[in-house]
Design an enzyme around this catalytic site. Structure first.
Site, PDB file in Angstrom:
ATOM      1  CG  ASP A 173      -1.695  -6.353  -6.363  1.00  0.00           C
ATOM      2  OD1 ASP A 173      -1.723  -7.561  -6.054  1.00  0.00           O
ATOM      3  OD2 ASP A 173      -1.954  -5.939  -7.505  1.00  0.00           O
ATOM      4  CG  ASP A 174       1.291  -1.995  -4.770  1.00  0.00           C
ATOM      5  OD1 ASP A 174       1.797  -2.639  -5.705  1.00  0.00           O
ATOM      6  OD2 ASP A 174       0.536  -1.021  -4.942  1.00  0.00           O
ATOM      7  CG  HIS A 197       4.059  -1.880  -9.707  1.00  0.00           C
ATOM      8  ND1 HIS A 197       3.014  -1.689  -8.836  1.00  0.00           N
ATOM      9  CD2 HIS A 197       4.729  -0.687  -9.754  1.00  0.00           C
ATOM     10  CE1 HIS A 197       3.048  -0.452  -8.373  1.00  0.00           C
ATOM     11  NE2 HIS A 197       4.072   0.186  -8.931  1.00  0.00           N
TER      12      HIS A 197
END
Length: 308
Positions: free
Chosen positions: A14-15, A135
């Site tokens: 993620d991110d 998110h």
């Protein structure tokens, strides 16, 4: 686990696009075959360069929709919108939940922002997102989940994430405040299932990532989460006919080299989560020979969403 069904495991970083240091760590994990897939945070400071890295190295990539940190992508919403506070940034992880509970979020603006993020994703990567999550799990929140599902169907994005981790209640090492937040996430996710199904959206049968985040990630904890999840899944499907003897799992991860102050983030600088050494810890666990040996010896096939 020799008697267990074949396991297809999607390992998502993620991110991606949050900062160059995080991105480098994620790419290193991909090269080490420790992750199989990334989720791009499109309003991150390094989103454009991250998209280029994904193209260069042929990294499977989806969209990490962001409605809680930094600035909106949609130009129309940058000045006056229910999605932003007085400083022009999103309300934050808990702030968006408070705004939602008070009925103060305009869902037409949620739709505009999600569509704008998909549009920018396509411009930067040259492809449609292979999957779309969010998110801080905002995509399963009431009201938002209905809009999210509609937008995914309209854009022909077929996969998402249902953050419900079987066995979470057994994780006594989690602080009470974090456990309370996770239970809320799971309740929202369970209520999102029928909404997503009605829009023909799919997801892996099992999810891991709440109990194994940051310092809590270890080969042992990942093994136990997989074992418990698979055993629970087997019990559930044992009485159902015509169920294939395989199970798909998504492991949510946040590896990387820690951000440094003033470098990264979504317009406000990197947060403590991104600057934490926990990011490096996750990277090291994911690349470890002990974890890779566990996968190899227990019928765990690493794959992407396209393989499901």
């Amino acid at each position: 686990m020799s008697q267990e069904p074949r396991i297809k495991l999607v390992v998502t970083g993620d991110d991606f696009g949050y900062c160059p240091h995080r991105d480098k760590g994620i790419v290193d994990c991909f090269h080490a075959k420790a992750i199989t897939n990334v989720s791009l945070i499109i309003n991150g400071s390094s989103a454009a360069s991250a998209a280029s890295l994904a193209q260069r190295y042929n990294i499977p990539i989806g969209l990490h929709a962001n409605l809680s940190e930094g600035f909106p992508v949609c130009t129309e919403l940058k000045q006056n919108s229910s999605l932003i506070n007085g400083q022009g940034v999103f309300h934050g992880k808990m702030g968006i939940r408070k705004m939602l509970s008070q009925g103060l979020l305009d869902m037409s603006e949620v739709r505009k922002e999600l569509c704008a993020q998909i549009k920018l994703f396509c411009e930067l990567t040259g492809i449609n997102p292979q999957h779309m999550d969010s998110h801080q799990h905002v995509h399963v929140l009431p009201g938002i989940r209905e809009v999210f599902a509609q937008v995914l169907e309209e854009h022909r994005i077929h996969f998402t994430r249902i953050p419900v981790e079987l066995g979470l209640h057994r994780c006594t090492w989690l602080p009470d405040t974090l456990m309370e937040f996770y239970k809320g996430v799971e309740e929202d996710a369970l209520n999102a299932i029928e909404v997503f199904r009605s829009h023909r959206i799919r997801w892996p049968e099992l999810y891991i990532g709440l109990s194994t985040m940051g310092k809590n990630m270890s080969t042992y904890n990942i093994q136990e989460a997989i074992r418990y999840g698979v055993c629970s899944w087997q019990s559930t499907i044992a009485t159902l006919p015509d169920i294939t003897n395989s199970v798909s799992i998504e492991l949510m991860t946040h590896p990387g080299y820690p951000s440094i102050p003033e470098d990264g983030g979504c317009g406000e600088g990197p947060d403590d989560f991104s600057q934490s050494l926990d990011r490096l810890h996750e990277l090291e666990v994911l690349k470890s020979t002990s974890l890779q040996s566990f996968f190899l010896g227990n019928g765990v096939q690493l794959c992407t969403f396209r393989d499901l």
